[in-house]
Write an enzyme that holds these catalytic residues in place. Structure first.
Site, PDB file in Angstrom:
ATOM      1  N   PRO A  21      64.100  79.642  18.302  1.00  0.00           N
ATOM      2  CG  PRO A  21      63.279  77.508  18.131  1.00  0.00           C
ATOM      3  CD  PRO A  21      64.526  78.265  18.336  1.00  0.00           C
ATOM      4  CD  GLU A  22      62.783  84.832  21.824  1.00  0.00           C
ATOM      5  OE1 GLU A  22      62.143  85.363  22.747  1.00  0.00           O
ATOM      6  OE2 GLU A  22      63.515  85.474  21.063  1.00  0.00           O
TER       7      GLU A  22
END
Length: 278
Positions: free
Chosen positions: A2-3
């Site tokens: 995840p960013e």
DNA sequence: AGTCAAACCTGGGCGC
DNA sequence: TGCGCCCAGGTTTGAC
């Protein structure tokens, strides 16, 4: 995994369902993921009986504030997931940490690759976590003005891709959004940032804000593992223009998208729309 | 100051 | 079906 947009989406899905919930019991199934405190028994003792008061995001970190002066900090790295499930749901493989809440739900930490990082630190000692101590500005905040961005780039000799991935330069960007941002700005991933013209700098700043914002609005990018706190996928993968499209046709010029290793990460770009000056 | 490779892990996909 | 290899959304470390 995840960013910034994915972590933000997880935060938004969890917060309304965690605030004021009491942690009845903590089950530590993989103690090595808990980086602070060293002793998982202390970790459990502080958390059991606490209530969640607030959930925040800083870069790719999730911060869970409690009704005690402690903060639970979680970084999902590549494959980490945080899920809200009924206690009666079967415990999936790779579930490493379970918080039993007082309303019959569990907050469960699931991580196939075991890269995730979990900390419990005093509220006024978040700086004990080096990734938070050195974290750069939040790109979606109002304070992230063009001047702020330009100052952060001044004197840097990194390549554009390295700048975007460096969490101390700007918080929360990872490999997917870095490639999408560079495409939108029309910048070659290996262009040195201090070579960029004022116009290109403006394009880059705009693209950072625009692509991250679009990612948040689509509730993140689900390619392999990413889901929010309820297991729901995002849809930004439908809007990707370069990431995962090496060898395919550029949507702007119909040339073939190239793949290269930059900063040790696979990088896709259009050599025509993202020319290199030198 | 920057770059690079390796390390931390498991699993999916591919070629043979 | 199985084996070996490469790949993966992140970050740190140590060598140059």
């Amino acid at each position: 995994m995840p960013e910034l947009p994915e972590v933000e989406t997880i935060k938004r899905s969890l917060e309304p369902n965690l605030v004021n919930k009491k942690i009845m019991k903590v089950q530590v199934k993989m103690a090595k993921l808990i980086k602070k405190p060293q002793d998982p028994e202390i970790f459990k003792d502080i958390l059991e009986g606490s209530r969640f008061k607030k959930v925040k995001r800083r870069g790719k970190y999730l911060l869970f504030y409690l009704d005690r002066p402690w903060v639970l900090v979680i970084h999902l790295r590549m494959t980490g997931r945080l899920l809200l499930l009924n206690t009666s749901e079967p415990i999936e493989k790779h579930t490493h940490l379970i918080f039993n809440l007082d309303d019959g739900l569990d907050l469960r930490f699931h991580d196939v690759r075991q890269f995730g990082l979990i900390y419990l630190v005093p509220e006024n000692k978040l700086d004990l976590i080096s990734g938070i101590r050195t974290m750069g500005p939040e790109p979606l905040s109002e304070e992230y003005t063009f001047n702020c961005f330009r100052d952060s780039i001044k004197g840097k000799k990194q390549r554009a891709k390295a700048f975007l991935l460096d969490q101390s330069c700007v918080a929360g960007i990872g490999n997917i959004y870095a490639d999408e941002i560079l495409f939108q700005a029309g910048i070659h991933p290996e262009e040195t940032v201090n070579n960029l013209s004022p116009e290109k700098l403006e394009d880059l700043w705009q693209a950072i804000k625009d692509r991250l914002k679009a990612g948040v609005e689509s509730r993140g990018t689900s390619i392999k593992d990413y889901v929010d706190g309820f297991g729901t996928k995002g849809s930004f993968q439908e809007q990707l223009k370069v990431y995962g499209r090496a060898g395919e046709t550029c949507i702007q010029c119909e040339n073939k998208l190239m793949k290269a290793k930059v900063v040790g990460r696979s990088t896709v770009f259009c050599p025509h729309c993202q020319p290199k000056k030198n």
